[in-house]
Design a protein around this motif. Sequence first.
Motif, PDB file in Angstrom:
ATOM      1  N   PHE A 204       6.036  71.068  36.306  1.00  0.00           N
ATOM      2  CA  PHE A 204       5.316  70.645  35.113  1.00  0.00           C
ATOM      3  C   PHE A 204       5.998  71.116  33.823  1.00  0.00           C
ATOM      4  O   PHE A 204       6.404  72.273  33.716  1.00  0.00           O
ATOM      5  N   ALA A 205       6.092  70.199  32.870  1.00  0.00           N
ATOM      6  CA  ALA A 205       6.532  70.525  31.511  1.00  0.00           C
ATOM      7  C   ALA A 205       5.298  70.424  30.629  1.00  0.00           C
ATOM      8  O   ALA A 205       4.784  69.321  30.390  1.00  0.00           O
ATOM      9  N   ASN A 206       4.804  71.556  30.181  1.00  0.00           N
ATOM     10  CA  ASN A 206       3.561  71.609  29.417  1.00  0.00           C
ATOM     11  C   ASN A 206       3.873  71.731  27.926  1.00  0.00           C
ATOM     12  O   ASN A 206       4.383  72.761  27.480  1.00  0.00           O
ATOM     13  N   GLU A 207       3.569  70.712  27.146  1.00  0.00           N
ATOM     14  CA  GLU A 207       4.024  70.637  25.758  1.00  0.00           C
ATOM     15  C   GLU A 207       3.148  71.471  24.814  1.00  0.00           C
ATOM     16  O   GLU A 207       2.434  70.951  23.969  1.00  0.00           O
ATOM     17  N   THR A 208       3.305  72.776  24.940  1.00  0.00           N
ATOM     18  CA  THR A 208       2.553  73.716  24.097  1.00  0.00           C
ATOM     19  C   THR A 208       3.180  73.878  22.722  1.00  0.00           C
ATOM     20  O   THR A 208       2.504  74.308  21.783  1.00  0.00           O
ATOM     21  N   ARG A 209       4.462  73.604  22.607  1.00  0.00           N
ATOM     22  CA  ARG A 209       5.175  73.719  21.310  1.00  0.00           C
ATOM     23  C   ARG A 209       4.879  75.063  20.646  1.00  0.00           C
ATOM     24  O   ARG A 209       4.767  75.158  19.423  1.00  0.00           O
ATOM     25  N   HIS A 210       4.793  76.128  21.441  1.00  0.00           N
ATOM     26  CA  HIS A 210       4.280  77.395  20.919  1.00  0.00           C
ATOM     27  C   HIS A 210       5.239  78.144  19.992  1.00  0.00           C
ATOM     28  O   HIS A 210       4.804  78.979  19.210  1.00  0.00           O
ATOM     29  N   ILE A 211       6.518  77.845  20.082  1.00  0.00           N
ATOM     30  CA  ILE A 211       7.481  78.466  19.158  1.00  0.00           C
ATOM     31  C   ILE A 211       8.536  77.438  18.786  1.00  0.00           C
ATOM     32  O   ILE A 211       9.139  76.814  19.664  1.00  0.00           O
ATOM     33  N   MET A 212       8.733  77.233  17.482  1.00  0.00           N
ATOM     34  CA  MET A 212       9.891  76.449  17.036  1.00  0.00           C
ATOM     35  C   MET A 212      11.055  77.420  17.049  1.00  0.00           C
ATOM     36  O   MET A 212      11.076  78.397  16.293  1.00  0.00           O
ATOM     37  N   LEU A 213      12.019  77.162  17.914  1.00  0.00           N
ATOM     38  CA  LEU A 213      13.077  78.142  18.183  1.00  0.00           C
ATOM     39  C   LEU A 213      14.168  78.123  17.121  1.00  0.00           C
ATOM     40  O   LEU A 213      15.136  77.365  17.194  1.00  0.00           O
ATOM     41  N   ILE A 214      13.997  78.993  16.114  1.00  0.00           N
ATOM     42  CA  ILE A 214      15.003  79.175  15.070  1.00  0.00           C
ATOM     43  C   ILE A 214      16.050  80.159  15.587  1.00  0.00           C
ATOM     44  O   ILE A 214      15.726  81.268  16.005  1.00  0.00           O
ATOM     45  N   ASN A 215      17.301  79.736  15.583  1.00  0.00           N
ATOM     46  CA  ASN A 215      18.396  80.601  16.019  1.00  0.00           C
ATOM     47  C   ASN A 215      19.129  81.182  14.813  1.00  0.00           C
ATOM     48  O   ASN A 215      19.226  80.538  13.760  1.00  0.00           O
ATOM     49  N   PHE A 216      19.643  82.380  14.984  1.00  0.00           N
ATOM     50  CA  PHE A 216      20.405  83.073  13.946  1.00  0.00           C
ATOM     51  C   PHE A 216      21.863  83.196  14.384  1.00  0.00           C
ATOM     52  O   PHE A 216      22.134  83.557  15.535  1.00  0.00           O
ATOM     53  N   GLU A 217      22.766  82.898  13.466  1.00  0.00           N
ATOM     54  CA  GLU A 217      24.191  83.133  13.718  1.00  0.00           C
ATOM     55  C   GLU A 217      24.561  84.397  12.942  1.00  0.00           C
ATOM     56  O   GLU A 217      24.434  84.424  11.710  1.00  0.00           O
ATOM     57  N   VAL A 218      24.967  85.435  13.647  1.00  0.00           N
ATOM     58  CA  VAL A 218      25.243  86.709  12.984  1.00  0.00           C
ATOM     59  C   VAL A 218      26.681  87.166  13.234  1.00  0.00           C
ATOM     60  O   VAL A 218      27.270  86.892  14.283  1.00  0.00           O
ATOM     61  N   VAL A 219      27.227  87.848  12.236  1.00  0.00           N
ATOM     62  CA  VAL A 219      28.550  88.463  12.333  1.00  0.00           C
ATOM     63  C   VAL A 219      28.445  89.866  11.753  1.00  0.00           C
ATOM     64  O   VAL A 219      27.416  90.254  11.210  1.00  0.00           O
TER      65      VAL A 219
END
Length: 331
Positions: free
Chosen positions: A232-247
Amino acid sequence: MTIAKTILKSGLALCAGLALFAALPAEAQQKFNLKFNHVLGPKEPFHDGFLAWSKAVEARTNGGLKIDVFHSSQLGKEEDIIEQIRQGANLGQNTDSARMGNYVPGIAVMNGPYFVETLEDVAKLRKAPTVIKWQDELASKHGLKVVSFSWVQGYRHFFTNKPVKTPDDLKGLRIRTPPAPIWQESIRALGATPVAMGFGDMYPGLQQRAIDGVELVYNNIPGGRFYEVLKFANETRHIMLINFEVVSAKWFDGLPKDYQTALLEEADKAGEATSKEIFRLEAEVEQQLKGRGMTIVEDVNLDAFRKAGEKAYEVLNILEAKKAVHKEIGK
């Protein structure tokens, strides 16, 4: 020869030397290299995005700054890479605000439940004074320079072997999530039992029933072949996954100013383009998963999940930080 003539001759020689150096081709000038690591596979949209970023930066700096991209954690574990970055290594890592929250607690809100839900809101965060302050603190106190957080990997959903429509449906389920506090508390607040586990350990973990499910974005599922062990793929959309690019802040400060600008601006451009492509691909991935036997659960009670998710902010004492940023972006 008089002293005046000697000085004049030396001055002319120095000027000639400087003119010659300025005329040197780019390949004869100092070059810089960044080894960029990420945990995702080579077929993930982010990998193509990172390659596009690398190509744009190299072109814009005439080869002066080269980014070598390493997929599937080829350079090592994410947490280990971040520690090397803090020490000044010429490394970069695709990470998230959850892990950055280990250093500056407030910034973890950006990976909290239902913090933002549109790409427009993510763009507004770049100008939010509180977010800028957190980034400055990461660089000055912890050696971590945030190059960009315009990379949105989509919405995280719960993928399980039973349908999930409300937080109550998650009770008793062991769900894999990263080890950072905001991830752990978010999954706990939403009703499940969080289990810290490496990205590469999820498939065998599901096979051996060490976990009952995962919470990921749609584009992770085909690459990890999770459709083979989940129904099952349950569409909770609980977190919009913002990624960080770090150096490394130290490494970044050692770059020429125009190289710094190129690195930052091209990261945002590539991130925005990749994010839009990911959302475009989500519908295609959904259809692929249906074809492979997965059931898409769309009638999820999002209001119930949003209400439950607030507890994570309260437990971590970052509810005021969330409210402050929301006010700044007009949410």
